[in-house]
Design a protein around this motif. Structure first.
Motif, short mmCIF file in Angstrom:
data_model
loop_
_atom_site.label_atom_id
_atom_site.label_comp_id
_atom_site.label_asym_id
_atom_site.label_seq_id
_atom_site.Cartn_x
_atom_site.Cartn_y
_atom_site.Cartn_z
N LYS A 101 0.84 -1.21 0.00
CA LYS A 101 0.00 0.00 0.00
C LYS A 101 0.87 1.26 0.00
O LYS A 101 0.62 2.20 -0.76
N MET A 102 1.89 1.28 0.87
CA MET A 102 2.76 2.45 0.95
C MET A 102 3.54 2.64 -0.35
O MET A 102 3.71 3.76 -0.82
N THR A 103 3.99 1.54 -0.95
CA THR A 103 4.71 1.62 -2.21
C THR A 103 3.82 2.18 -3.31
O THR A 103 4.25 3.03 -4.10
N LEU A 104 2.58 1.72 -3.38
CA LEU A 104 1.65 2.23 -4.39
C LEU A 104 1.36 3.71 -4.20
O LEU A 104 1.30 4.47 -5.16
N ILE A 105 1.18 4.13 -2.95
CA ILE A 105 0.93 5.55 -2.68
C ILE A 105 2.12 6.39 -3.12
O ILE A 105 1.97 7.43 -3.78
N LEU A 106 3.34 5.96 -2.76
CA LEU A 106 4.54 6.70 -3.16
C LEU A 106 4.68 6.74 -4.68
O LEU A 106 5.04 7.78 -5.25
N PHE B 63 2.34 11.48 -10.30
CA PHE B 63 1.57 12.73 -10.38
C PHE B 63 2.50 13.94 -10.39
O PHE B 63 2.35 14.86 -11.19
N THR B 64 3.50 13.92 -9.50
CA THR B 64 4.46 15.03 -9.45
C THR B 64 5.23 15.15 -10.75
O THR B 64 5.42 16.25 -11.28
N ALA B 65 5.68 14.01 -11.29
CA ALA B 65 6.42 14.03 -12.56
C ALA B 65 5.55 14.53 -13.69
O ALA B 65 6.02 15.29 -14.55
N SER B 66 4.28 14.17 -13.71
CA SER B 66 3.41 14.63 -14.79
C SER B 66 3.13 16.13 -14.68
O SER B 66 3.09 16.83 -15.69
N VAL C 93 -3.34 12.12 -12.99
CA VAL C 93 -4.72 11.98 -12.52
C VAL C 93 -5.20 10.55 -12.74
O VAL C 93 -5.88 9.97 -11.89
N ALA C 94 -4.83 9.96 -13.88
CA ALA C 94 -5.20 8.57 -14.16
C ALA C 94 -4.57 7.63 -13.13
O ALA C 94 -5.20 6.65 -12.71
N ALA C 95 -3.34 7.91 -12.71
CA ALA C 95 -2.68 7.08 -11.70
C ALA C 95 -3.43 7.17 -10.37
O ALA C 95 -3.59 6.16 -9.66
N ILE C 96 -3.91 8.35 -10.02
CA ILE C 96 -4.68 8.52 -8.78
C ILE C 96 -5.98 7.73 -8.85
O ILE C 96 -6.34 7.01 -7.92
N PHE C 97 -6.68 7.83 -9.98
CA PHE C 97 -7.93 7.09 -10.12
C PHE C 97 -7.69 5.58 -10.15
O PHE C 97 -8.51 4.82 -9.63
N ALA C 98 -6.59 5.14 -10.73
CA ALA C 98 -6.27 3.72 -10.74
C ALA C 98 -6.04 3.21 -9.31
O ALA C 98 -6.49 2.12 -8.96
N LEU C 99 -5.37 4.01 -8.49
CA LEU C 99 -5.15 3.62 -7.10
C LEU C 99 -6.47 3.56 -6.33
O LEU C 99 -6.71 2.62 -5.57
N ILE C 100 -7.33 4.54 -6.55
CA ILE C 100 -8.64 4.54 -5.88
C ILE C 100 -9.46 3.33 -6.32
O ILE C 100 -10.13 2.70 -5.50
N TRP C 101 -9.39 2.97 -7.58
CA TRP C 101 -10.13 1.82 -8.10
C TRP C 101 -9.58 0.51 -7.53
O TRP C 101 -10.33 -0.40 -7.21
#
Length: 172
Positions: free
Chosen positions: A22-27, A33-36, A53-61
């Motif tokens: 979980k921590m690895t995925l969040i990081l 997101f920062t790089a984009s 933004v797609a990476a954030i939504f993928a994590l939420i999903w």
């Protein structure tokens, strides 16, 4: 003829490996997101932000898949193993016939000693205080026997014992 039916649930314990994942995925999502955002600021192409933004939504999903619960249903000699992810997605993992098993016993039982070398399929909560049973059987899709770990209720063990007393170890 009377139908025998029992069901049980076991919520999977949160392990250190799942917390680390979980921590690895969040990081990773934060870095993407920062790089984009930085890439969009440097190049002037703001569509790159959509990657973050797609990476954030993928994590939420994906996040609810970390919450796993096992459900066992015993009905007239068949035992079903279902996995429930996030409290809503159900998937049937396995169905076995108790009559085809070699032994069903608590994991500390000596009746399972001859099966300790076999592959283990763990459908238990992984808690130390749980009453975990093992089923030594051959699955239809495998040539080798396996030991299946699960957490039945006492009612479920009683019904399995009534169905197959020579296979199921039950002490009242």
């Amino acid at each position: 003829m009377e139908q025998s039916y029992a069901e049980a649930n076991a919520k999977k314990k949160v392990t250190g490996a799942s917390v680390a994942l979980k921590m690895t995925l969040i990081l990773l999502v934060i870095l993407v997101f920062t790089a984009s955002v930085l890439g969009a600021m440097q190049t002037g192409i703001h569509i790159i932000v959509f990657i973050g933004v797609a990476a954030i939504f993928a994590l939420i999903w994906y996040w609810p898949r970390f919450k796993i619960e096992w459900e066992y249903v015993f009905c007239d000699g068949q035992l079903d193993f279902d996995m429930i992810q996030g409290g809503e997605r159900r998937k049937n993992i396995l169905r076995i016939e108790i009559e085809e098993a070699d032994v069903v016993a608590p994991i500390q039982s000596h009746r399972l000693d001859g099966y300790r070398h076999l592959e283990v399929k763990d459908y238990s909560s992984m808690r130390e205080d749980a009453a975990i049973y093992g089923i030594a059987t051959r699955l239809s899709e495998q040539r080798e026997k396996v030991v299946i770990l699960f957490e039945p209720t006492s009612r479920m063990v009683e019904l399995m014992h009534k169905k197959c007393p020579e296979i199921v170890e039950y002490s009242e």
